[in-house]
Enzyme design. Structure first.
Site, PDB file in Angstrom:
ATOM      1  N   ASP A 117      14.650  48.595   1.466  1.00 32.57           N
ATOM      2  CA  ASP A 117      13.941  49.539   0.490  1.00 32.57           C
ATOM      3  C   ASP A 117      14.289  49.891  -0.323  1.00 32.57           C
ATOM      4  OD1 ASP A 117      15.224  51.066   2.801  1.00 32.57           O
ATOM      5  OD2 ASP A 117      14.831  52.616   1.741  1.00 32.57           O
ATOM      6  N   GLU A 124      18.699  42.839   7.525  1.00 34.23           N
ATOM      7  CA  GLU A 124      18.177  43.162   6.363  1.00 34.23           C
ATOM      8  C   GLU A 124      19.451  43.561   5.940  1.00 34.23           C
ATOM      9  OE1 GLU A 124      16.782  47.918   5.149  1.00 34.23           O
ATOM     10  OE2 GLU A 124      16.855  47.680   7.198  1.00 34.23           O
ATOM     11  N   HIS A 141      15.762  40.618   4.673  1.00 31.68           N
ATOM     12  CA  HIS A 141      14.662  41.358   4.613  1.00 31.68           C
ATOM     13  C   HIS A 141      15.198  42.654   3.057  1.00 31.68           C
ATOM     14  CE1 HIS A 141      12.151  44.837   6.109  1.00 31.68           C
ATOM     15  NE2 HIS A 141      12.941  45.672   5.700  1.00 31.68           N
ATOM     16  N   ASP A 191      17.354  34.181  10.521  1.00 31.63           N
ATOM     17  CA  ASP A 191      16.903  34.158   8.713  1.00 31.63           C
ATOM     18  C   ASP A 191      15.663  34.417   8.489  1.00 31.63           C
ATOM     19  OD1 ASP A 191      17.923  34.132   6.163  1.00 31.63           O
ATOM     20  OD2 ASP A 191      17.945  32.328   6.297  1.00 31.63           O
TER      21      ASP A 191
END
Length: 585
Positions: free
Chosen positions: A189, A562, A510, A553
């Site tokens: 993020d 992530e 991710h 994956d």
């Protein structure tokens, strides 16, 4: 008969003796997923091993680039590894010391991915793992000159960040704007968290401090490359500057995080325009900041001309954060309770921690080394603390032990430094003992396969390197190398878990920039989280819940795929350390 025909005949005879077909071993043959090894390679000296699954074979061979057999040997008896629920055999080929490119061949299985033997097998990995932090930078363009196809515009200038009501003070009421640009995006993020930044920044600083000559030579091709500072130090300072902006100069408190109210969409950083907030001053953030700022003050004193006054400024800021934490010993970050009291609700990563004795010990140890005030050494309780454990963002007491052991020659006369080393050696001994019980040669047990299991492994290896530095224990260093082998392919999934490094690597981490850009390959040099039977993301495609094989994956698999700065930092440390040691030969 031509020389080539004689060579082919000799090769065929050797392989026939092993029962390996020429077709299976031919250059370009599809590698077998049943042969797991470090997909980058090995140093010329030292142990080299592969793990072979699903085979009844008893022999193996190593073939060079021409297909000639250069070494043959016996596979170990079959052993079961509980975390993967597999029965496997080991191929040991440490006698292979000639530089070159090879494959390992096993009857009834086929051949491995190619690997190299060289004096610098980890060098590009070290560059890539450190350079990954350049790609994590916020508030600055990532330029094509240094980033190639992964260039992107600047995102999140963070020059007008709102003070969240949970962080309001008389000097900075709710809604006030402050500037806190820079730093690293924490994970997949676009938010920035002090608690997780602290251990990550410390880990890079330790690589510079412990391997200074090698760090000085490690050119990662970033904007600062070529200046007087090691690139890894430039990178740590990039994040540390942001952490310093997270401290309120009025009282020394440190905001827990800088974040949007909700996680961002999968879009490029410059497309995200949601309001960003600094949220609650927390005891954990203040203590973690105090620890890393104090340690950084030690490291930067080696560059007084390039960084004038920085060491003293960092020490003052660390002391201010320590005083705030002493005045606010129970300011625990509890996001649920925060959202009951304040709006807007904050639903991004919490990094909540209710047990703060380890943060106090770490900060006190670092402040003693920075100030030489005996009261901090008493507060660190280096001999009374619980047994050393493998560090993580939520358990940092052993980081203080690392620093005290490293600087034990400067501790007061009469101080029992032997006991400090013994605590570190005891941790390493337990890890080595566990590795000896594993056919994969690593300390990982079933309970270690959690969210971020690869970071558990990398931090185990980092602890082993610390013990080797303190004691010279070659078993500890050898086990650390085995952990790197695990991360680079000698594991039950057959993946090298570092993007862009290896024959079979994650393509769908991710990670928002890797998913939102137009480049097929993800940003390189990132360590993904790794097998996690919790599967909290509920992403489709996990092959099993067996701990060491619970990996997929897929971008939606944030519980296993992530990336995060606190996972990349111990990888970078390990790669730098082992690259430095290999290059000394």
């Amino acid at each position: 008969m031509t020389r080539a025909a004689r060579r082919l005949g000799a090769r065929g005879a050797a392989l026939a003796a092993l029962g390996v077909s020429l077709g299976a071993a031919r250059a370009g043959a599809q590698p077998s997923a049943a042969i797991r090894l470090n997909q980058l390679g090995f140093p010329t000296t030292g142990a080299k091993a592969a793990v072979v699954a699903d085979s009844a074979a008893t022999r193996f061979a190593v073939l060079d680039a021409r297909g000639d057999t250069v070494l043959a040997g016996a596979l170990s008896p079959p052993e079961r590894w509980a975390p993967s629920e597999e029965v496997v055999r080991r191929a040991e080929f440490g006698a292979l010391r000639r530089p070159g490119r090879y494959v390992l061949a096993v009857p009834d299985v086929g051949v491995s991915t190619p690997f190299v033997v060289s004096d610098t097998p980890y060098h590009e990995l070290a560059r890539g793992a450190v350079k990954a932090f350049y790609f994590f930078r916020a508030s600055t363009p990532i330029e094509a000159r240094w980033a190639g196809p992964w260039a992107r515009p600047a995102g999140h200038p963070d020059d007008r960040v709102l003070v969240h009501p949970s962080a309001a003070s008389d000097a900075r009421p709710a809604g006030t704007t402050i500037a806190a640009p820079g730093g690293w995006y924490d994970a997949g993020d676009y938010n920035k968290y002090v608690v997780n930044s602290a251990i990550s920044t410390y880990t890079l600083l330790l690589a510079v401090e412990q391997f200074p000559a090698h760090a000085a030579r490690l050119d990662t091709d970033v904007p600062e490359s070529g200046d007087a500072l090691p690139d890894a130090l430039d990178e740590a300072l990039w994040n540390l500057r942001w952490m310093r902006r997270m401290q309120d100069p009025a009282d020394g408190g440190v905001y827990h995080k800088l974040t949007t109210a909700e996680f961002d969409r999968f879009e490029m950083p410059d497309a995200d325009r949601a309001p960003r907030y600094v949220v609650q001053k927390s005891t954990a953030a203040a203590l973690d900041f105090a620890a890393v700022a104090a340690h950084a003050s030690l490291v930067v004193r080696a560059w007084p001309r390039e960084l004038p006054g920085l060491a003293d400024s960092l020490t003052r800021e660390a002391l201010a954060a320590w005083r705030w934490a002493r005045q606010h010993p129970d300011s625990v970050y509890d996001q649920r309770r925060l959202n009951e009291r304040h709006a807007p609700a904050i639903n991004t990563g919490a990094y909540g921690d209710t047990q703060l004795a380890d943060e106090r010990r770490w900060a006190a140890a670092e402040l003693y080394l920075a100030t030489r005030a005996d009261s901090f050494l008493v507060a660190a309780e280096p001999h009374a603390a619980p047994a050393a454990d493998v560090p993580s963002w939520g358990s940092v007491r052993t980081l203080g032990l690392y620093s005290l052991v490293d600087h034990r020659a400067t501790l007061p006369a009469g101080f029992d430094t032997t006991a400090l080393v013994r605590r570190l050696a005891s941790l390493a001994d337990s890890l080595v003992a566990r590795a000896r019980q594993s056919p994969y040669g690593v300390p990982m047990t079933t309970r270690d396969f959690v969210w971020g299991s690869n970071a558990v492994a990398a931090n185990q290896a980092m602890a082993l390197v610390q013990a080797w530095r303190a004691t010279g224990d070659t078993a500890a260093l050898g086990t650390a190398r085995a952990v790197l082998d695990y991360l680079l392919g000698r594991n039950a999934t057959g993946y090298s878990f570092v993007t862009g490094f290896g024959a079979r690597t994650p393509m769908h981490p991710h990670h928002r920039p890797s998913e939102a850009d137009t480049v097929v390959a993800p940003v390189p040099g990132m360590l993904v989280g790794g097998p996690n039977p919790g599967q909290q993301d509920r992403c489709a495609g996990y092959p099993t819940r067996v701990p060491a094989r619970s990996y997929v994956d897929a971008t939606c698999a944030y519980a296993a795929n992530e990336i995060a700065i606190n996972w990349n930092a111990p990888l970078a440390y390990l790669a730098v350390a082992l690259d430095a040691l290999a290059s000394r030969r």
